[in-house]
Write an enzyme that holds these catalytic residues in place. Structure first.
Site, PDB file in Angstrom:
ATOM      1  N   ASP A 189     -48.283 -48.810  74.279  1.00 45.75           N
ATOM      2  CA  ASP A 189     -48.630 -49.233  72.925  1.00 45.75           C
ATOM      3  C   ASP A 189     -47.524 -48.637  72.060  1.00 45.75           C
ATOM      4  O   ASP A 189     -47.391 -47.416  71.965  1.00 45.75           O
ATOM      5  CB  ASP A 189     -49.983 -48.648  72.510  1.00 45.75           C
ATOM      6  N   HIS A 190     -46.720 -49.488  71.436  1.00 46.89           N
ATOM      7  CA  HIS A 190     -45.509 -48.949  70.798  1.00 46.89           C
ATOM      8  C   HIS A 190     -45.821 -47.989  69.642  1.00 46.89           C
ATOM      9  O   HIS A 190     -44.961 -47.248  69.220  1.00 46.89           O
ATOM     10  CB  HIS A 190     -44.549 -50.071  70.382  1.00 46.89           C
ATOM     11  N   HIS A 252     -53.263 -50.711  68.275  1.00 38.27           N
ATOM     12  CA  HIS A 252     -52.562 -49.841  67.334  1.00 38.27           C
ATOM     13  C   HIS A 252     -53.514 -49.023  66.435  1.00 38.27           C
ATOM     14  O   HIS A 252     -53.370 -47.811  66.300  1.00 38.27           O
ATOM     15  CB  HIS A 252     -51.621 -50.652  66.447  1.00 38.27           C
TER      16      HIS A 252
END
Ligand code: BG6
Length: 503
Positions: A189-190, A252
């Site tokens: 998950d960036h 996010h």
């Protein structure tokens, strides 16, 4: 998760990228590998294998990657470093619908690894559309390419979306876990590549003063905001079948929520941290569909201007169905059923085509209980927020009341601000450097485990179901460039609260 400047070079490995001709590889993966190379943080014995479905020659591939690097670089490109990196790149053709191509790939990979002395350590990075994750993994499993043996490690990296709802996420996890062990799977998950997001852990647990007040006795509620200025642009086809909730919340926003709300892990190591995060996500109360409708607002943008850019009606965006009821804005009220958070609402909001890009976690502390000061009523006192800002400024702000200088006791709200850039100098990055480096050294603290992915979907599933049934009913509209649908204010107003204003 170690500070980049203090890192050592990872051991030998090959970095195998599926979807090497795609956007993710060009925009993020190669620029991140370049930045690691520039910081001397790539293995001494290393190779990059680009796997493409349609045959692409090595020269074509290297040329395309270099072009992408120049387009998406985060710092000036040093030709010698780029050349050294690209010399490590080889092209291999493999297509999951043609099993024989994977047999050929396995043989070729072994030869290459022998030449490069990478010791059989392999990182398979699936920079592909999500539909390809399971088919590729199956072939990697069938050919034995993912099997850890003779001390060599084998890892599989995948990017969100991990499923599109609870059932599909479970299916994907089951399929992957039949092929590889959990410790081999790195779900990116960036948001966890962002310094400020990682810093939530440090802020909470490396300072003694926050923990005693980090609970329902002192915190009134928590607001998590991820606002974006950009509209859907050219991603109409993906976005129209996804929507704001799926695209942003179980991944996010829940990363931000879990770091802000988790219990202190016993140790700062992957198992303990990931367990504490999974536990708090699993404690989010599962709402009935009726409750979900009551505790949410969804909206869709209409034409307007955001930061000087004209944005057309969402429904007129390329590849979006004209009568689409997909939400481009979502606001939710959630509660967490545990001792720390019982009775403390978590308000989450995210949307596209809004007036500003802003990502923050705002912790709202309870107000002072009575008005000691004659001239300032308690409801006029400034609100005590601790704001963890991720965008546009990276930093932390504390809002509190102070005396206005002068002969009378007048009170006004002020802010104490910490900004990363005032204290630390860091080269601009893609946000993927730490994540890729951690995959190579085998530290999965920043990656999502199967149970927390499922816990995230479990919490949003009632909203997905309720909204699907409601269709156009209850879908609000908002003008592009505005703060979102007005009803989002009502969600807090009825609890006697309001969203934190932009300063
Ligand atoms: C992606 C979403 O995962 O995150 C995009 O698919 C979104 O729709 C993006 O724009 C936001 O990331 P960031 O880092 O710009 O907040």
């Amino acid at each position: 998760m170690i500070e980049l400047s203090k890192k050592r070079k990872p051991g030998p490995c090959s970095f195998v990228v599926f979807g090497v001709t795609g956007d993710l590889t060009h925009r993020l993966v190669i620029p991140a590998l370049y930045n690691l190379a520039a910081s001397d943080l790539l293995p001494e014995k290393f190779c990059v294998v680009g796997v493409a479905r349609k045959g692409t020659s090595g020269d074509e591939l290297r040329e395309g990657l270099l072009k992408g690097l120049h387009q998406y670089k985060t710092r000036p490109v040093d030709d010698a470093i780029a050349k050294r990196l690209l010399e490590c790149v080889t092209s291999i053709e493999a297509d999951p619908s043609d099993p024989a191509s994977f047999d050929a790939m396995a043989a070729r990979l072994e030869r290459l690894e022998t030449n490069r002395s990478t010791g059989g350590n392999r990182l398979f990075y699936l920079a592909t559309p999500p539909g390809a994750f399971a088919p590729i993994a199956k072939q990697l499993g069938r050919t034995g390419m993912l099997k850890e043996k003779d001390g060599a490690w084998r890892r599989l990296v995948i990017e969100k979306p991990f499923g599109t709802d609870l059932a599909s996420a479970k299916t994907l996890n089951d399929e992957l876990l039949k092929i590889a062990d959990e410790h081999q799977i790195y779900r990116i998950d960036h948001y966890l590549g962002k310094e400020t997001v990682q810093n939530i852990l440090v802020l909470r647990f490396a300072n003694g003063m926050f923990e005693p007040i980090w609970n329902r006795n002192h915190i009134d509620h928590v607001q998590i905001t991820v606002d974006e200025k950009i509209g859907v642009g050219h991603r109409g086809s993906f976005y129209d079948s996804t929507g704001a909730l799926r695209d942003m919340v179980p991944n996010h926003l829940f990363q931000l929520l879990s770091l802000a709300a988790m219990e202190p892990p016993a140790k700062f190591e992957a198992h303990a941290v990931r367990s504490a995060k999974a536990e708090v996500l699993a404690a989010i109360q599962t709402q009935s569909e009726a409750e979900a409708l009551q505790n949410s607002v969804r909206g869709q943008y209409q034409a307007g201007e955001a930061a000087g850019v004209e944005i057309p009606d969402y429904r007129r965006t390329q590849d979006v169905k004209p009568g689409s009821t997909t939400e481009t804005y979502a606001a939710l009220k959630l509660t967490i059923d545990n001792w720390r958070w019982a009775g403390v609402p978590f308000y989450l909001r995210t949307g596209k085509a809004l007036g500003a890009k802003r990502t923050e976690v705002a912790i709202k502390f309870k107000q002072a209980p009575f008005a000691m000061f004659r001239n300032t009523q308690v409801d006029r006192l400034s609100q005590n927020y601790l704001v963890i800002a991720v965008e546009p400024t990276e930093g932390i702000t504390l809002q509190f009341n102070t005396k206005v200088p002068g002969p009378t006791i007048d009170i006004d709200g002020v802010e104490m601000k910490f900004r990363y850039k005032d204290y630390f100098r860091a080269e601009p990055t893609t946000g993927y450097e730490t994540l890729i480096y951690d995959c190579m050294i085998g530290d999965n603290i920043l990656f999502q485990r199967a149970d927390s992915v499922e816990a995230g979907w479990q919490a949003v599933q009632p909203f997905l179901d309720a909204w699907k049934k409601a269709g156009a009913n209850g879908l609000e509209t908002y003008k592009a460039g505005s703060e979102g649908p007005r009803c989002a204010d009502e969600l807090l107003k009825r609890d006697g609260r309001s969203w934190r204003k932009f300063s």
